[in-house]
Design an enzyme around this catalytic site. Structure first.
Site, PDB file in Angstrom:
ATOM      1  N   SER A  99       0.697  -1.275   0.003  1.00 26.98           N
ATOM      2  CA  SER A  99       0.122  -0.052  -0.079  1.00 26.98           C
ATOM      3  C   SER A  99       0.946   1.277   0.014  1.00 26.98           C
ATOM      4  CB  SER A  99      -0.905   0.087   1.116  1.00 26.98           C
ATOM      5  OG  SER A  99      -0.242   0.035   2.422  1.00 26.98           O
ATOM      6  N   ARG A 125      15.362  -1.622   6.822  1.00 26.26           N
ATOM      7  CA  ARG A 125      16.034  -2.211   7.837  1.00 26.26           C
ATOM      8  C   ARG A 125      17.337  -2.961   7.169  1.00 26.26           C
ATOM      9  NH1 ARG A 125      12.512  -5.115  11.997  1.00 26.26           N
ATOM     10  NH2 ARG A 125      10.747  -5.038  10.399  1.00 26.26           N
ATOM     11  N   THR A 135      16.456   2.122  12.829  1.00 23.11           N
ATOM     12  CA  THR A 135      15.900   3.316  13.345  1.00 23.11           C
ATOM     13  C   THR A 135      15.653   3.096  14.691  1.00 23.11           C
ATOM     14  OG1 THR A 135      13.706   2.570  12.528  1.00 23.11           O
ATOM     15  CG2 THR A 135      14.989   3.991  10.916  1.00 23.11           C
ATOM     16  N   ASN A 165       3.727   3.084   6.532  1.00 22.20           N
ATOM     17  CA  ASN A 165       2.334   2.325   6.542  1.00 22.20           C
ATOM     18  C   ASN A 165       2.725   1.068   7.738  1.00 22.20           C
ATOM     19  OD1 ASN A 165       4.108   0.904   4.622  1.00 22.20           O
ATOM     20  ND2 ASN A 165       2.678  -0.505   4.052  1.00 22.20           N
ATOM     21  N   PHE A 166       3.456   1.422   8.700  1.00 23.49           N
ATOM     22  CA  PHE A 166       3.494   0.507   9.962  1.00 23.49           C
ATOM     23  C   PHE A 166       2.352   0.173  10.507  1.00 23.49           C
ATOM     24  CE2 PHE A 166       7.882   2.719  10.003  1.00 23.49           C
ATOM     25  CZ  PHE A 166       8.562   1.887   9.491  1.00 23.49           C
ATOM     26  N   ARG A 172       6.409   4.048  19.045  1.00 22.24           N
ATOM     27  CA  ARG A 172       7.284   3.310  19.526  1.00 22.24           C
ATOM     28  C   ARG A 172       8.718   3.522  19.333  1.00 22.24           C
ATOM     29  NH1 ARG A 172       3.068  -0.454  18.797  1.00 22.24           N
ATOM     30  NH2 ARG A 172       3.996  -1.470  16.999  1.00 22.24           N
ATOM     31  N   GLU A 204      -4.505  -6.704   2.284  1.00 28.50           N
ATOM     32  CA  GLU A 204      -5.220  -6.400   1.404  1.00 28.50           C
ATOM     33  C   GLU A 204      -6.683  -7.041   1.471  1.00 28.50           C
ATOM     34  OE1 GLU A 204      -5.290  -4.935  -1.844  1.00 28.50           O
ATOM     35  OE2 GLU A 204      -7.128  -5.624  -2.188  1.00 28.50           O
ATOM     36  N   GLY A 210     -24.166  -0.168 -13.186  1.00 28.90           N
ATOM     37  CA  GLY A 210     -24.930   1.129 -13.523  1.00 28.90           C
ATOM     38  C   GLY A 210     -26.276   0.894 -14.145  1.00 28.90           C
TER      39      GLY A 210
HETATM   40  N1  COA Z   1      14.816  -0.282  11.957  1.00 30.00           N
HETATM   41  C1  COA Z   1      14.400  -0.714  12.994  1.00 30.00           C
HETATM   42  N2  COA Z   1      13.061  -1.203  13.201  1.00 30.00           N
HETATM   43  C2  COA Z   1      12.281  -1.201  12.080  1.00 30.00           C
HETATM   44  C3  COA Z   1      12.710  -0.434  10.789  1.00 30.00           C
HETATM   45  C4  COA Z   1      14.069   0.182  10.783  1.00 30.00           C
HETATM   46  N3  COA Z   1      14.627   0.727   9.704  1.00 30.00           N
HETATM   47  N4  COA Z   1      11.703  -0.534  10.097  1.00 30.00           N
HETATM   48  C5  COA Z   1      10.692  -1.196  10.523  1.00 30.00           C
HETATM   49  N5  COA Z   1      11.025  -1.176  11.889  1.00 30.00           N
HETATM   50  C6  COA Z   1      10.153  -2.089  12.939  1.00 30.00           C
HETATM   51  C7  COA Z   1       9.127  -1.301  13.488  1.00 30.00           C
HETATM   52  O1  COA Z   1       9.223  -0.210  14.231  1.00 30.00           O
HETATM   53  C8  COA Z   1       8.160  -2.332  14.068  1.00 30.00           C
HETATM   54  O2  COA Z   1       8.704  -2.677  15.276  1.00 30.00           O
HETATM   55  P1  COA Z   1       7.651  -2.671  16.687  1.00 30.00           P
HETATM   56  O3  COA Z   1       6.644  -3.703  16.387  1.00 30.00           O
HETATM   57  O4  COA Z   1       8.603  -3.089  17.522  1.00 30.00           O
HETATM   58  O5  COA Z   1       7.066  -1.519  16.829  1.00 30.00           O
HETATM   59  C9  COA Z   1       8.636  -3.602  13.114  1.00 30.00           C
HETATM   60  O6  COA Z   1       9.759  -3.267  12.382  1.00 30.00           O
HETATM   61  C10 COA Z   1       7.546  -4.260  12.511  1.00 30.00           C
HETATM   62  O7  COA Z   1       6.558  -3.202  11.751  1.00 30.00           O
HETATM   63  P2  COA Z   1       5.049  -3.657  11.437  1.00 30.00           P
HETATM   64  O8  COA Z   1       4.516  -2.445  10.542  1.00 30.00           O
HETATM   65  O9  COA Z   1       4.539  -4.102  12.725  1.00 30.00           O
HETATM   66  O10 COA Z   1       5.333  -5.218  10.500  1.00 30.00           O
HETATM   67  P3  COA Z   1       4.555  -6.450  10.278  1.00 30.00           P
HETATM   68  O11 COA Z   1       5.181  -7.222   9.244  1.00 30.00           O
HETATM   69  O12 COA Z   1       4.532  -7.102  11.713  1.00 30.00           O
HETATM   70  O13 COA Z   1       3.091  -6.014  10.015  1.00 30.00           O
HETATM   71  C11 COA Z   1       1.469  -5.016   8.293  1.00 30.00           C
HETATM   72  C12 COA Z   1       2.843  -5.864   8.511  1.00 30.00           C
HETATM   73  C13 COA Z   1       1.320  -4.763   7.073  1.00 30.00           C
HETATM   74  C14 COA Z   1       0.470  -6.015   8.927  1.00 30.00           C
HETATM   75  C15 COA Z   1       1.575  -3.720   9.239  1.00 30.00           C
HETATM   76  O14 COA Z   1       2.608  -3.138   8.758  1.00 30.00           O
HETATM   77  C16 COA Z   1       0.044  -3.015   8.985  1.00 30.00           C
HETATM   78  O15 COA Z   1      -0.953  -3.440   9.486  1.00 30.00           O
HETATM   79  N6  COA Z   1       0.186  -1.906   8.237  1.00 30.00           N
HETATM   80  C17 COA Z   1      -0.689  -1.002   8.130  1.00 30.00           C
HETATM   81  C18 COA Z   1      -1.659  -1.232   7.197  1.00 30.00           C
HETATM   82  C19 COA Z   1      -1.137  -1.709   5.854  1.00 30.00           C
HETATM   83  O16 COA Z   1      -0.392  -0.855   5.078  1.00 30.00           O
HETATM   84  N7  COA Z   1      -1.338  -2.919   5.463  1.00 30.00           N
HETATM   85  C20 COA Z   1      -1.075  -3.361   3.903  1.00 30.00           C
HETATM   86  C21 COA Z   1       0.434  -3.744   3.583  1.00 30.00           C
HETATM   87  S1  COA Z   1       0.502  -3.903   2.072  1.00 30.00           S
END
Ligand code: COA
Length: 414
Positions: free
Chosen positions: A18, A38, A74, A96-97, A104, A139, A246
């Protein structure tokens, strides 16, 4: 030639689909998009659905064109200091985390405002404020929660998700529009602002006509253009199969070769102004004046019969032959095009909607280019960056010297 967003710097904290869809569009409009990933693995999609071992996947390469990649931890103190510099350096932070991840990390809206009051902070989340705001969303969850799945599919089958990524790419598009509007408003206010595009909201926006129908149904208890008519309706908008959304009834009909080609089908619209032409083409001249068929209202309860006659005709033609003949009479229709056919379509190549891109480790691959064409801001699609390819370059632009960059690398911050 210049680009619409020349001079705009984006701190791209996006991953998966997204957010990257949004920042890729901004990059195509000329923004300098710095993707922060990362160290080690980077955006998770680099390694997902790989078709070539150890090479960035098509999933990643097709969503991250024209960007620069920086690796940065980060969560480390030194990494946070670099991130602060990036916040000061950029105009927009896009992320979009999962909910709360940026906070955090220590980068709350208030902190970002302290560092750079002009910064626009743009987020994709699964849900807006409310009972589900803390949920992670992908999605298909968004398609289900936004009203698409309950209105897609056939009446006698389960809800269906659609292949179009309306939750991810659709919300990325919504967010991009919010960002350019915020950049425009900043010209007068001098301030940044928060921009939120929730996936549920984006999907519901694209399902607007179904909320329209919900209210029509509540008032009239039937909807004449739905295939259920003249049968019974429930209290919620039902799935309408392939019926046209439509006021002009439409359906998918089989064409010659459908027994062996799964895409030998045509979408046919029985548009009222060309009813006479339709009757002539399909050999049902009597229907032009027959009171059971002559008017749109008379036809509504007989659409099955109408479309059966259309299909009787299309079964004698390929989808392209049928389309050519129907177009001669301005009868709206469209072939069901497979991805194989779209990939080979010369007109899409000519406009840059389908582009061939060269990548140093992958070689040549096809991608969808910018679907939005601007006469003064042409798009050149450039390959996606390798992980961390621009780390040194960007850190130097932030004012870090060679020795500082070496130290950060030695400590695995970059
Ligand atoms: N350095 C260090 N840490 C980093 C980083 C970096 N450069 N980039 C990301 N991270 C960390 C984040 O801070 C987070 O840490 P925390 O959980 O301890 O706070 C962690 O990586 C994971 O991020 P997260 O977004 O929770 O990833 P996920 O893989 O668990 O979840 C999604 C993925 C898509 C489900 C989730 O990001 C989400 O719901 N996003 C919003 C909706 C969305 O966009 N969904 C569609 C995706 S196509």
């Amino acid at each position: 030639m210049g680009k619409a967003l020349d001079g705009v710097r984006i701190l791209d904290f996006t991953h998966v689909q997204s957010g990257p869809t949004c920042t890729q569009l901004l990059a195509w409009f000329g923004a300098d998009v710095i993707k922060v990933e990362r160290s080690g693995e980077g955006d998770i999609t680099r390694g997902q659905l790989r078709d070539i071992p150890d090479v960035d996947s098509l999933y990643f390469t097709m969503l991250n064109h024209n960007k620069r990649s920086v690796t940065l931890d980060t969560k480390s103190e030194q990494g946070k200091r670099v991130l602060e510099k990036l916040v000061k350096h950029c105009d927009v932070l896009v992320e979009n985390f999962a909910p709360g991840a940026l906070d955090r990390m220590g980068f709350t809206w208030e902190r970002i405002q302290e560092l750079n009051p002009r910064m626009i902070v743009a987020s994709v989340k699964g849900f807006g404020p409310g009972p589900y705001e803390d949920c992670k969303v992908y999605e298909n969850v968004a398609q289900c929660a936004g009203g698409s799945a309950s209105t897609t599919g056939f009446d006698d089958g389960p809800p269906l998700v659609t292949g179009a990524q309306i939750g991810d790419s659709g919300t990325g598009l919504h967010l991009a529009l919010g960002i350019v509007a915020a950049l425009y408003q900043r010209k007068t206010t001098g301030r940044g602002q928060k921009v939120l595009a929730a996936m549920q909201d984006g999907v519901l926006n694209l399902c607007r006509v179904k909320l329209r129908d919900q209210q029509r149904l509540a008032r009239t208890h039937v909807m004449k253009e739905y295939p259920q008519y003249p049968g019974k309706f429930g209290s919620a908008v039902p799935r309408a199969g392939n019926a046209s959304g439509g006021g002009q009834p439409g359906i998918i009909v089989k064409c010659k070769g459908w027994e062996t080609d799964p895409n030998s089908y045509l979408y046919f619209i029985a548009q009222a102004p060309v009813w006479k032409a339709i009757c002539n083409v399909i050999g049902k001249e009597a229907w032009i004046t027959d009171p059971n068929f002559a008017t749109p209202d008379a036809r509504l309860p007989r659409l099955k019969e109408v479309f059966a006659a259309v299909e009787h005709w299309t079964l004698t033609k390929t989808k392209f032959e049928a389309m050519e003949l129907l177009n001669q009479h301005d009868i709206p229709c469209g072939p069901i095009l497979s991805m194989e056919e779209l990939a080979a379509e010369p007109s899409l190549r000519a406009t840059g909607t389908v582009v061939e891109v060269d990548h140093p480790t992958r070689g040549k691959y096809l991608s969808v280019g910018n679907p939005i064409k601007m006469s003064d801001s042409p798009t050149e699609v450039r390959r996606s960056p390798l992980l961390g390819e621009h780390t040194d370059e960007v850190l130097a632009e932030l004012g870090l010297g060679q020795s500082e960059i070496h130290a950060l690398r030695a400590q695995r911050v970059i």
